[in-house]
Design a protein around this motif. Structure first.
Motif, PDB file in Angstrom:
ATOM      1  N   LYS A 164     110.160   4.301  62.001  1.00 52.72           N
ATOM      2  CA  LYS A 164     109.817   5.623  61.464  1.00 52.72           C
ATOM      3  C   LYS A 164     108.661   6.225  62.238  1.00 52.72           C
ATOM      4  CE  LYS A 164     111.275   4.966  56.681  1.00 52.72           C
ATOM      5  NZ  LYS A 164     110.801   4.796  55.293  1.00 52.72           N
ATOM      6  N   GLY A 165     107.646   5.409  62.545  1.00 55.43           N
ATOM      7  CA  GLY A 165     106.504   5.881  63.317  1.00 55.43           C
ATOM      8  C   GLY A 165     106.907   6.331  64.701  1.00 55.43           C
ATOM      9  N   ARG A 166     107.795   5.601  65.338  1.00 55.61           N
ATOM     10  CA  ARG A 166     108.267   5.967  66.674  1.00 55.61           C
ATOM     11  C   ARG A 166     109.066   7.259  66.635  1.00 55.61           C
ATOM     12  NH1 ARG A 166     110.174   0.190  69.218  1.00 55.61           N
ATOM     13  NH2 ARG A 166     108.074  -0.659  69.403  1.00 55.61           N
ATOM     14  N   GLU A 167     109.886   7.419  65.603  1.00 55.72           N
ATOM     15  CA  GLU A 167     110.698   8.629  65.489  1.00 55.72           C
ATOM     16  C   GLU A 167     109.817   9.857  65.322  1.00 55.72           C
ATOM     17  OE1 GLU A 167     113.432   7.859  62.309  1.00 55.72           O
ATOM     18  OE2 GLU A 167     114.445   6.283  63.430  1.00 55.72           O
ATOM     19  N   ARG A 168     108.715   9.717  64.576  1.00 51.50           N
ATOM     20  CA  ARG A 168     107.817  10.847  64.382  1.00 51.50           C
ATOM     21  C   ARG A 168     107.199  11.271  65.712  1.00 51.50           C
ATOM     22  NH1 ARG A 168     104.689   8.188  60.478  1.00 51.50           N
ATOM     23  NH2 ARG A 168     106.209   7.668  58.919  1.00 51.50           N
TER      24      ARG A 168
ATOM     25  N   LYS B 287     107.511  15.003  67.523  1.00 54.94           N
ATOM     26  CA  LYS B 287     106.447  15.926  67.910  1.00 54.94           C
ATOM     27  C   LYS B 287     106.738  16.529  69.274  1.00 54.94           C
ATOM     28  CE  LYS B 287     102.638  13.843  65.336  1.00 54.94           C
ATOM     29  NZ  LYS B 287     101.349  13.148  65.445  1.00 54.94           N
ATOM     30  N   PHE B 288     107.212  15.709  70.199  1.00 54.35           N
ATOM     31  CA  PHE B 288     107.550  16.211  71.535  1.00 54.35           C
ATOM     32  C   PHE B 288     108.647  17.257  71.424  1.00 54.35           C
ATOM     33  CE2 PHE B 288     110.541  15.784  75.126  1.00 54.35           C
ATOM     34  CZ  PHE B 288     109.748  16.316  76.130  1.00 54.35           C
ATOM     35  N   GLU B 289     109.689  16.915  70.691  1.00 52.60           N
ATOM     36  CA  GLU B 289     110.805  17.842  70.545  1.00 52.60           C
ATOM     37  C   GLU B 289     110.397  19.097  69.785  1.00 52.60           C
ATOM     38  OE1 GLU B 289     113.678  15.337  68.696  1.00 52.60           O
ATOM     39  OE2 GLU B 289     114.265  14.395  70.583  1.00 52.60           O
ATOM     40  N   ALA B 290     109.497  18.937  68.817  1.00 49.43           N
ATOM     41  CA  ALA B 290     109.065  20.069  68.003  1.00 49.43           C
ATOM     42  C   ALA B 290     108.166  21.024  68.780  1.00 49.43           C
ATOM     43  CB  ALA B 290     108.349  19.572  66.749  1.00 49.43           C
ATOM     44  N   SER B 291     107.610  20.569  69.906  1.00 52.20           N
ATOM     45  CA  SER B 291     106.715  21.431  70.684  1.00 52.20           C
ATOM     46  C   SER B 291     107.461  22.640  71.228  1.00 52.20           C
ATOM     47  CB  SER B 291     106.071  20.652  71.834  1.00 52.20           C
ATOM     48  OG  SER B 291     107.020  20.384  72.845  1.00 52.20           O
ATOM     49  N   GLY B 292     108.765  22.507  71.420  1.00 54.30           N
ATOM     50  CA  GLY B 292     109.556  23.607  71.936  1.00 54.30           C
ATOM     51  C   GLY B 292     109.369  23.839  73.422  1.00 54.30           C
TER      52      GLY B 292
ATOM     53  N   THR C 211     109.549  22.415  77.503  1.00 55.05           N
ATOM     54  CA  THR C 211     110.243  21.465  78.361  1.00 55.05           C
ATOM     55  C   THR C 211     109.220  20.477  78.911  1.00 55.05           C
ATOM     56  OG1 THR C 211     109.916  22.724  80.395  1.00 55.05           O
ATOM     57  CG2 THR C 211     111.898  23.238  79.081  1.00 55.05           C
ATOM     58  N   GLU C 212     109.725  19.415  79.501  1.00 63.37           N
ATOM     59  CA  GLU C 212     108.827  18.416  80.082  1.00 63.37           C
ATOM     60  C   GLU C 212     107.981  19.043  81.195  1.00 63.37           C
ATOM     61  OE1 GLU C 212     109.011  13.959  82.051  1.00 63.37           O
ATOM     62  OE2 GLU C 212     110.806  14.796  81.124  1.00 63.37           O
ATOM     63  N   GLU C 213     108.582  19.917  81.992  1.00 65.94           N
ATOM     64  CA  GLU C 213     107.853  20.580  83.075  1.00 65.94           C
ATOM     65  C   GLU C 213     106.730  21.455  82.515  1.00 65.94           C
ATOM     66  OE1 GLU C 213     111.288  20.731  82.833  1.00 65.94           O
ATOM     67  OE2 GLU C 213     111.693  19.234  84.378  1.00 65.94           O
ATOM     68  N   GLU C 214     107.024  22.185  81.447  1.00 69.48           N
ATOM     69  CA  GLU C 214     106.008  23.040  80.826  1.00 69.48           C
ATOM     70  C   GLU C 214     104.859  22.213  80.267  1.00 69.48           C
ATOM     71  OE1 GLU C 214     108.609  26.832  79.199  1.00 69.48           O
ATOM     72  OE2 GLU C 214     108.653  24.950  78.069  1.00 69.48           O
ATOM     73  N   LEU C 215     105.197  21.088  79.645  1.00 71.39           N
ATOM     74  CA  LEU C 215     104.159  20.219  79.109  1.00 71.39           C
ATOM     75  C   LEU C 215     103.309  19.630  80.225  1.00 71.39           C
ATOM     76  CD1 LEU C 215     106.167  18.416  76.291  1.00 71.39           C
ATOM     77  CD2 LEU C 215     104.230  19.948  75.981  1.00 71.39           C
ATOM     78  N   LEU C 216     103.929  19.241  81.345  1.00 74.86           N
ATOM     79  CA  LEU C 216     103.169  18.731  82.487  1.00 74.86           C
ATOM     80  C   LEU C 216     102.237  19.796  83.052  1.00 74.86           C
ATOM     81  CD1 LEU C 216     105.729  16.539  84.451  1.00 74.86           C
ATOM     82  CD2 LEU C 216     103.508  15.825  83.596  1.00 74.86           C
ATOM     83  N   ARG C 217     102.743  21.029  83.177  1.00 75.07           N
ATOM     84  CA  ARG C 217     101.918  22.132  83.665  1.00 75.07           C
ATOM     85  C   ARG C 217     100.720  22.355  82.741  1.00 75.07           C
ATOM     86  NH1 ARG C 217     105.439  26.390  83.421  1.00 75.07           N
ATOM     87  NH2 ARG C 217     106.974  25.138  84.473  1.00 75.07           N
ATOM     88  N   LYS C 218     100.974  22.337  81.441  1.00 75.01           N
ATOM     89  CA  LYS C 218      99.905  22.530  80.453  1.00 75.01           C
ATOM     90  C   LYS C 218      98.886  21.390  80.550  1.00 75.01           C
ATOM     91  CE  LYS C 218      98.177  24.574  76.793  1.00 75.01           C
ATOM     92  NZ  LYS C 218      97.519  25.851  76.899  1.00 75.01           N
ATOM     93  N   GLN C 219      99.369  20.174  80.727  1.00 77.97           N
ATOM     94  CA  GLN C 219      98.481  19.027  80.863  1.00 77.97           C
ATOM     95  C   GLN C 219      97.588  19.185  82.096  1.00 77.97           C
ATOM     96  OE1 GLN C 219     100.296  15.266  81.934  1.00 77.97           O
ATOM     97  NE2 GLN C 219      98.892  14.171  80.569  1.00 77.97           N
ATOM     98  N   GLN C 220      98.177  19.578  83.227  1.00 71.58           N
ATOM     99  CA  GLN C 220      97.391  19.766  84.453  1.00 71.58           C
ATOM    100  C   GLN C 220      96.348  20.868  84.266  1.00 71.58           C
ATOM    101  OE1 GLN C 220      97.367  17.802  87.078  1.00 71.58           O
ATOM    102  NE2 GLN C 220      98.912  16.552  86.056  1.00 71.58           N
ATOM    103  N   GLU C 221      96.726  21.911  83.558  1.00 71.08           N
ATOM    104  CA  GLU C 221      95.804  23.013  83.278  1.00 71.08           C
ATOM    105  C   GLU C 221      94.618  22.504  82.443  1.00 71.08           C
ATOM    106  OE1 GLU C 221      96.008  26.850  80.367  1.00 71.08           O
ATOM    107  OE2 GLU C 221      97.726  26.569  81.720  1.00 71.08           O
TER     108      GLU C 221
END
Length: 142
Positions: free
Chosen positions: A100-104, A108-113, A115-125
């Motif tokens: 259950k903890g892993r599914e949550r 969260k990743f999926e709920a962010s809306g 893409t992986e590329e967008e999240l990487l860009r945001k992380q670098q920023e």
């Protein structure tokens, strides 16, 4: 000779893992010989095979293609290992809680809306902003 007997020659358990489990159970002044460890491994493999075969028969009897934990519990009961059922149920419950903890976290990743590329860009920023702030603070201290 059946297929199961032929393939069981190739089956084993990691010796280091078995030794670690044994070392946690037996008193520190007791030595567990290599031959005893090998015999224990053979017994464990045989036990797993026995329970798996019985659980498979139960699953097939219910027209299921997947062996579920309930099938393993029924197999233990039918094979006369009732003492193991309650501890197994506890382990199953702990596993479900962990899942259950892993599914949550995945949710969260999926709920962010994003893409992986967008999240990487945001992380670098964010890393860049943190680096800038750190550089400003360190240059202000001199």
């Amino acid at each position: 000779m059946s297929d199961r007997e032929t393939s069981s020659d190739d089956l084993s358990l990691p010796k280091v893992t078995v030794q670690k489990i044994v070392s946690e159970i037996i008193p520190p002044d007791l030595v567990f010989s290599r031959e005893a460890r090998e015999a224990l491994i053979e017994c464990c493999v045989e036990f797993i095979g026995l329970v798996s075969t019985e659980a498979n028969d139960i699953a097939e009897g219910e027209a299921k293609k997947t062996i579920a934990s309930e099938h393993v519990i029924k197999a233990l009961q039918e094979l006369g290992f009732s003492d193991y059922i309650e501890p197994i149920r506890e382990v199953i419950q702990e596993h479900k809680e962990t899942q259950k903890g892993r599914e949550r976290k995945v949710g969260k990743f999926e709920a962010s809306g994003m893409t992986e590329e967008e999240l990487l860009r945001k992380q670098q920023e964010l890393f860049g902003l943190a680096r800038s702030k750190l550089n400003q603070e360190s240059s202000g201290e001199m």
